[in-house]
Design a protein around this motif. Structure first.
Motif, mmCIF file in Angstrom:
data_model
loop_
_atom_site.group_PDB
_atom_site.id
_atom_site.type_symbol
_atom_site.label_atom_id
_atom_site.label_comp_id
_atom_site.label_asym_id
_atom_site.label_seq_id
_atom_site.Cartn_x
_atom_site.Cartn_y
_atom_site.Cartn_z
ATOM 1 N N GLU A 284 -5.274 -3.045 -25.352
ATOM 2 C CA GLU A 284 -5.679 -1.712 -25.816
ATOM 3 C C GLU A 284 -6.124 -1.825 -27.275
ATOM 4 O O GLU A 284 -5.449 -2.453 -28.088
ATOM 5 C CB GLU A 284 -4.500 -0.736 -25.662
ATOM 6 C CG GLU A 284 -4.648 0.599 -26.348
ATOM 7 C CD GLU A 284 -5.876 1.393 -25.893
ATOM 8 O OE1 GLU A 284 -6.005 1.650 -24.694
ATOM 9 O OE2 GLU A 284 -6.711 1.732 -26.775
ATOM 10 N N SER A 294 -6.946 10.711 -22.742
ATOM 11 C CA SER A 294 -5.598 10.944 -22.200
ATOM 12 C C SER A 294 -4.595 11.389 -23.259
ATOM 13 O O SER A 294 -3.402 11.509 -22.962
ATOM 14 C CB SER A 294 -5.100 9.675 -21.496
ATOM 15 O OG SER A 294 -6.056 9.215 -20.585
ATOM 16 N N VAL A 300 -4.203 20.149 -16.902
ATOM 17 C CA VAL A 300 -3.744 20.829 -15.695
ATOM 18 C C VAL A 300 -4.033 19.966 -14.477
ATOM 19 O O VAL A 300 -4.944 19.141 -14.488
ATOM 20 C CB VAL A 300 -4.422 22.216 -15.539
ATOM 21 C CG1 VAL A 300 -3.909 23.174 -16.591
ATOM 22 C CG2 VAL A 300 -5.937 22.101 -15.593
ATOM 23 N N VAL A 425 -11.584 -5.306 -26.621
ATOM 24 C CA VAL A 425 -12.152 -6.282 -25.682
ATOM 25 C C VAL A 425 -13.672 -6.316 -25.805
ATOM 26 O O VAL A 425 -14.332 -5.269 -25.843
ATOM 27 C CB VAL A 425 -11.728 -5.944 -24.232
ATOM 28 C CG1 VAL A 425 -12.470 -6.825 -23.230
ATOM 29 C CG2 VAL A 425 -10.225 -6.096 -24.087
ATOM 30 N N ASP A 458 -16.299 2.377 -22.040
ATOM 31 C CA ASP A 458 -16.642 0.988 -22.340
ATOM 32 C C ASP A 458 -16.430 0.081 -21.124
ATOM 33 O O ASP A 458 -16.536 -1.137 -21.232
ATOM 34 C CB ASP A 458 -15.756 0.506 -23.511
ATOM 35 C CG ASP A 458 -16.459 -0.557 -24.342
ATOM 36 O OD1 ASP A 458 -17.705 -0.686 -24.215
ATOM 37 O OD2 ASP A 458 -15.778 -1.272 -25.092
HETATM 38 C C1 LIG Z 1 -11.163 18.203 -23.477
HETATM 39 C C2 LIG Z 1 -10.686 17.571 -22.231
HETATM 40 C C3 LIG Z 1 -9.866 18.272 -21.360
HETATM 41 C C4 LIG Z 1 -9.410 17.690 -20.198
HETATM 42 N N1 LIG Z 1 -8.576 18.389 -19.367
HETATM 43 C C5 LIG Z 1 -8.103 17.805 -18.244
HETATM 44 C C6 LIG Z 1 -7.217 18.469 -17.396
HETATM 45 O O1 LIG Z 1 -6.825 19.588 -17.642
HETATM 46 N N2 LIG Z 1 -6.783 17.816 -16.276
HETATM 47 C C7 LIG Z 1 -7.193 16.568 -15.959
HETATM 48 O O2 LIG Z 1 -6.783 16.013 -14.928
HETATM 49 N N3 LIG Z 1 -8.035 15.906 -16.761
HETATM 50 C C8 LIG Z 1 -8.493 16.500 -17.884
HETATM 51 N N4 LIG Z 1 -9.357 15.832 -18.685
HETATM 52 C C9 LIG Z 1 -9.809 14.515 -18.265
HETATM 53 C C10 LIG Z 1 -8.791 13.442 -18.546
HETATM 54 O O3 LIG Z 1 -8.345 13.569 -19.862
HETATM 55 C C11 LIG Z 1 -9.457 12.100 -18.293
HETATM 56 O O4 LIG Z 1 -9.970 12.074 -16.973
HETATM 57 C C12 LIG Z 1 -8.511 10.944 -18.455
HETATM 58 O O5 LIG Z 1 -7.827 11.040 -19.656
HETATM 59 C C13 LIG Z 1 -9.275 9.632 -18.396
HETATM 60 O O6 LIG Z 1 -8.367 8.594 -18.500
HETATM 61 P P1 LIG Z 1 -8.886 7.116 -18.740
HETATM 62 O O7 LIG Z 1 -7.708 6.252 -18.769
HETATM 63 O O8 LIG Z 1 -9.960 6.817 -17.759
HETATM 64 O O9 LIG Z 1 -9.637 7.158 -20.135
HETATM 65 P P2 LIG Z 1 -9.050 7.203 -21.615
HETATM 66 O O10 LIG Z 1 -7.902 8.087 -21.738
HETATM 67 O O11 LIG Z 1 -10.221 7.486 -22.477
HETATM 68 O O12 LIG Z 1 -8.540 5.745 -21.837
HETATM 69 C C14 LIG Z 1 -9.402 4.639 -21.976
HETATM 70 C C15 LIG Z 1 -8.668 3.636 -22.822
HETATM 71 O O13 LIG Z 1 -9.440 2.446 -22.891
HETATM 72 C C16 LIG Z 1 -9.356 1.957 -24.205
HETATM 73 N N5 LIG Z 1 -10.530 1.122 -24.483
HETATM 74 C C17 LIG Z 1 -11.834 1.480 -24.390
HETATM 75 N N6 LIG Z 1 -12.607 0.456 -24.717
HETATM 76 C C18 LIG Z 1 -11.803 -0.567 -25.017
HETATM 77 C C19 LIG Z 1 -12.032 -1.898 -25.437
HETATM 78 N N7 LIG Z 1 -13.257 -2.374 -25.586
HETATM 79 N N8 LIG Z 1 -10.961 -2.690 -25.662
HETATM 80 C C20 LIG Z 1 -9.685 -2.224 -25.500
HETATM 81 N N9 LIG Z 1 -9.425 -0.974 -25.123
HETATM 82 C C21 LIG Z 1 -10.469 -0.156 -24.862
HETATM 83 C C22 LIG Z 1 -9.359 3.202 -25.057
HETATM 84 O O14 LIG Z 1 -8.879 2.941 -26.344
HETATM 85 C C23 LIG Z 1 -8.473 4.117 -24.254
HETATM 86 O O15 LIG Z 1 -7.131 4.008 -24.595
HETATM 87 C C24 LIG Z 1 -9.818 16.389 -19.877
HETATM 88 C C25 LIG Z 1 -10.633 15.674 -20.735
HETATM 89 C C26 LIG Z 1 -11.077 16.250 -21.900
HETATM 90 C C27 LIG Z 1 -11.943 15.467 -22.819
#
Ligand SMILES: Cc1cc2nc3c(=O)[nH]c(=O)nc-3n(C[C@H](O)[C@H](O)[C@H](O)COP(=O)(O)OP(=O)(O)OC[C@H]3O[C@@H](n4cnc5c(N)ncnc54)[C@H](O)[C@@H]3O)c2cc1C
Length: 655
Positions: A284, A294, A300, A425, A458
């Protein structure tokens, strides 16, 4: 022959549907179903011997009924000191019992205390009766029941698994003509592992012919009870009976994976793999989990209702129900995420939508524990404040703090997880059976046979994908301080959402701005959030003026989305090999595509990371381990990260 129990038990059924497999089940349980299950299905499949010493063993049954075959198999697994590590039992059921019926049937039919005890455990885990695939885990995940609530004709072709044993229950042509159609036997042949066995208490000529046709060899043996003969046999095709082989586990020397990204997607993958005994290295770029999308104060979660039960609705339903089970299991292990009480209200945008969704709820006969339409008056009573319209209520929906969920999943991984923060990464390279991960400075930082790319925006770049288009959607949240509005009794969604957090704070959101990279909070974003919520909750109108809005707290984050707004989950395609074979692959299906060994994606979770992440992680873990998939095949295809490549191949634009 009549049995007084049968009409009594049938009377328990609230819809009164006459149903022959049910009749069979009850009949057989009344005259010795446990012994029959043991004789016909366990011994007929040479169990428990055949599962001994194996890592996983998969039983596929047609017709779950009241689950006697499952209970007897589970009890035998429990009693066997040489049992397989993980027993998968997959079964289909078109007319499932309600849990109340199940309990009452068990009470009058089960006298064996061991089975009765397991039956109570099963009844306590019984799913909500909504269509689709339900995955129930027992014995700390070592006994997994995948129950597909659908007609076998539809559900068997939709399964993706490698069966070691078939329990062909209810295969009596006279009583169940639809169950022995050629399509069913073709499905069995498609799912059979090498030497997979089967047993059926039917010995009808039609069954024998269909079995032979599809590559099974059979022999007649002494039947059970009043049945003089039954059939057993195994899969031994003398010619090709299927286009694709059923899934196999990755051939690995070590069960070690690297997960890139520690948001909802990555943390769920870590939890699902470590729960299976995998060693995981997480990489990470930030200093702790859940710092990007996240890291919102709350999100919700709820199912999605649509008139046509769309793909998004079906994937969301499966994800929602699976996530609830996983979170409850985490809580039982002492890893509790911060979340509100149960219940979430969705307000219709207008009267037409209210009517359409009410019709859909009635058409699909969703149980009230899943969703129920509510009038404006009832909705107001639930929300504790005036509402513009009625809508529908999800008793199991709610809000959760995503970062606390990620932390709980991290904690559950225990010492199997190597936590590496501050690692950005850059790229991946496969040499032999190992992946090497390099950071952006070009230094090798980790090595393992499996990599899961869960790094949202990414992900496609890191995995070197050209056909995985994702976009970024800025979202700004607003935190209304205590006292600014009366606190809601539960989250309300519709035109935006309002979530009552701790200490009287209300979260509202969220803006939706395509390709807008601005990370700063904007006063007009706060006003937009409040105005949108005020369309369903009039009390929010005008609570904040323009001047006050610039001082409001909030958060900006970026959703990662695809053009079809479905996530990217599963093994990644080998785009280079696909491109070199583009002509042949023009009419390809997902299973035809070359895949990259040991490389998986879990990204583009859009606005639904909470409901999709756990199921996505389970799907990937199942693919890696060659276990039955927890989702129908058509839905897995719809979220397959290779779907954009497939489209490009069909359009002839892959070079
Ligand atoms: C304003 C807003 C409101 C939302 N409300 C809701 C809701 O009510 N309910 C719901 O279900 N969803 C909601 N979502 C969507 C939800 O937040 C996302 O679908 C979810 O957080 C995505 O998770 P993820 O792990 O795919 O991405 P992320 O949480 O973005 O995690 C990706 C991770 O990868 C890491 N990373 C990226 N590139 C690299 C790299 N090159 N090297 C190392 N690490 C890297 C990042 O640092 C990060 O920690 C909302 C989103 C937003 C923006």
């Amino acid at each position: 022959m009549t049995d007084p129990l049968i009409p009594a038990v049938l009377a328990f059924r609230d819809n009164g549907t006459p149903y022959s497999p049910l009749y069979d089940d009850i009949y057989h349980s009344a005259v010795g179903g446990l012994e029959q299950a043991d004789y016909v299905f366990l011994r007929g499949n040479a169990l428990p011997e055949r599962w001994q010493g194996r890592r996983t063993f998969t039983v596929l049954e047609t017709g779950f009924g009241m689950g006697i075959n499952f209970l007897v198999t589970w009890a035998a697994w429990r009693a066997d000191p040489s049992r397989c590590e993980r027993l998968h039992f997959v079964s289909t059921e078109k007319h499932p019992f309600t849990v109340a019926d199940l309990r009452r049937v068990y009470a009058v039919t089960l006298s064996n205390p061991v089975i009765a005890d397991l039956a109570q455990t099963l009844a306590s885990a019984w799913p909500m009766l909504v269509p689709g695939t339900h995955r129930l885990e027992f014995e700390d995940g070592r006994v997994v029941l995948t129950l597909v609530l659908a007609d076998a004709i539809d559900s068997l072709p939709a399964l993706r698994l490698r069966a070691d044993a078939f329990y062909l229950d209810g295969f009596a042509p006279a009583r169940n003509p639809e169950l022995w159609s050629p399509a069913i036997f073709k499905s069995l042949a498609r799912l059979a592992g090498d030497g997979a066995t089967f047993a059926t208490y039917s010995s009808a000529g039609e069954i024998k012919a269909a079995l032979t046709q599809c590559g099974f060899e059979y022999r007649k043996i002494q039947g059970f009870g009043w049945k003089r003969a039954m059939l057993v046999g195994h899969f031994a095709p003398r010619w090709r009976v299927r286009r694709h082989e059923p899934p196999t586990p990755l051939a690995l020397e070590e069960r070690h994976a690297i997960v890139i990204g520690t948001g909802l997607a990555g943390c769920a993958a870590i939890e699902r793999l470590t729960a299976r005994g995998w060693r995981v290295t997480s990489l990470e770029r930030h200093g702790s989990v859940a710092q990007d999308a996240s890291g919102n104060p709350a999100g919700v979660f709820h199912p999605m209702i649509s008139r046509d039960d769309s793909v998004a609705s079906r994937v969301t339903r499966a994800g929602f129900l699976y996530a609830l089970r996983r979170w409850a299991a985490l809580e039982q292990l002492g890893h509790r995420a911060l979340r509100g009480g149960p219940g979430l209200l969705q307000i219709a945008t207008d009267d037409d939508e209210a009517r359409a969704i009410s019709d859909a709820i009635a058409t699909f006969r969703y149980p009230s524990g899943y969703v129920t339409p509510v009038s404006a008056t009832d909705a107001e009573r639930l929300a504790g404040m005036p509402l513009a319209r009625g809508g529908w209520f999800f008793p199991q929906g709610g809000w959760i703090d995503p970062a606390s969920l990620c932390a709980a999943q991290f904690a559950a991984a225990g010492s199997l997880l190597e936590r590496r923060f501050g690692v950005r990464v850059g790229r991946l390279e496969r040499v032999g059976a190992q992946w090497t991960v390099f950071d952006t400075a070009g230094k090798a930082v980790a090595r393992a046979p499996v990599v899961i790319v869960a790094s949202a925006h990414d992900a496609a770049r890191i995995a070197g994908l050209r056909y995985a288009p994702t976009r970024s959607i800025r979202g700004q949240l607003t935190l209304l301080p205590a006292g600014a509005v009366t606190q809601l009794a539960l989250p309300v969604i519709g035109e935006g959402y309002a979530v009552p957090l701790a200490n009287g704070v209300t979260l509202t959101g969220a803006t939706y701005e395509l390709d807008d990279p601005d990370t700063s909070l904007r006063a007009n974003g706060h006003l937009e959030n409040i105005e949108r919520v005020a369309q369903m909750l009039p009390a929010f109108a005008g609570v904040i003026d323009e001047v006050q809005s610039s001082a409001l707290a909030g958060r900006v984050a970026f959703r990662c989305v695809t053009s079809d707004r479905l996530p990217m989950i599963g093994q990644l395609a080998d785009e280079t090999r696909a491109a070199s074979d583009a002509q042949r692959l023009r009419g390809a299906w997902p299973l035809d595509l070359p895949r990259t060994e040991g490389l998986y994606g879990a990204f583009a979770y859009g606005s639904r990371g909470l409901v999709w992440a756990a199921l996505g992680a389970e799907l990937i873990a199942s693919q890696i381990e060659g276990e039955p998939w927890p989702l129908e095949r058509d839905l897995s295809d719809d979220i397959d990260p290779a779907r954009f490549l497939l489209r490009a191949l069909r359009q002839g634009t892959v070079s």
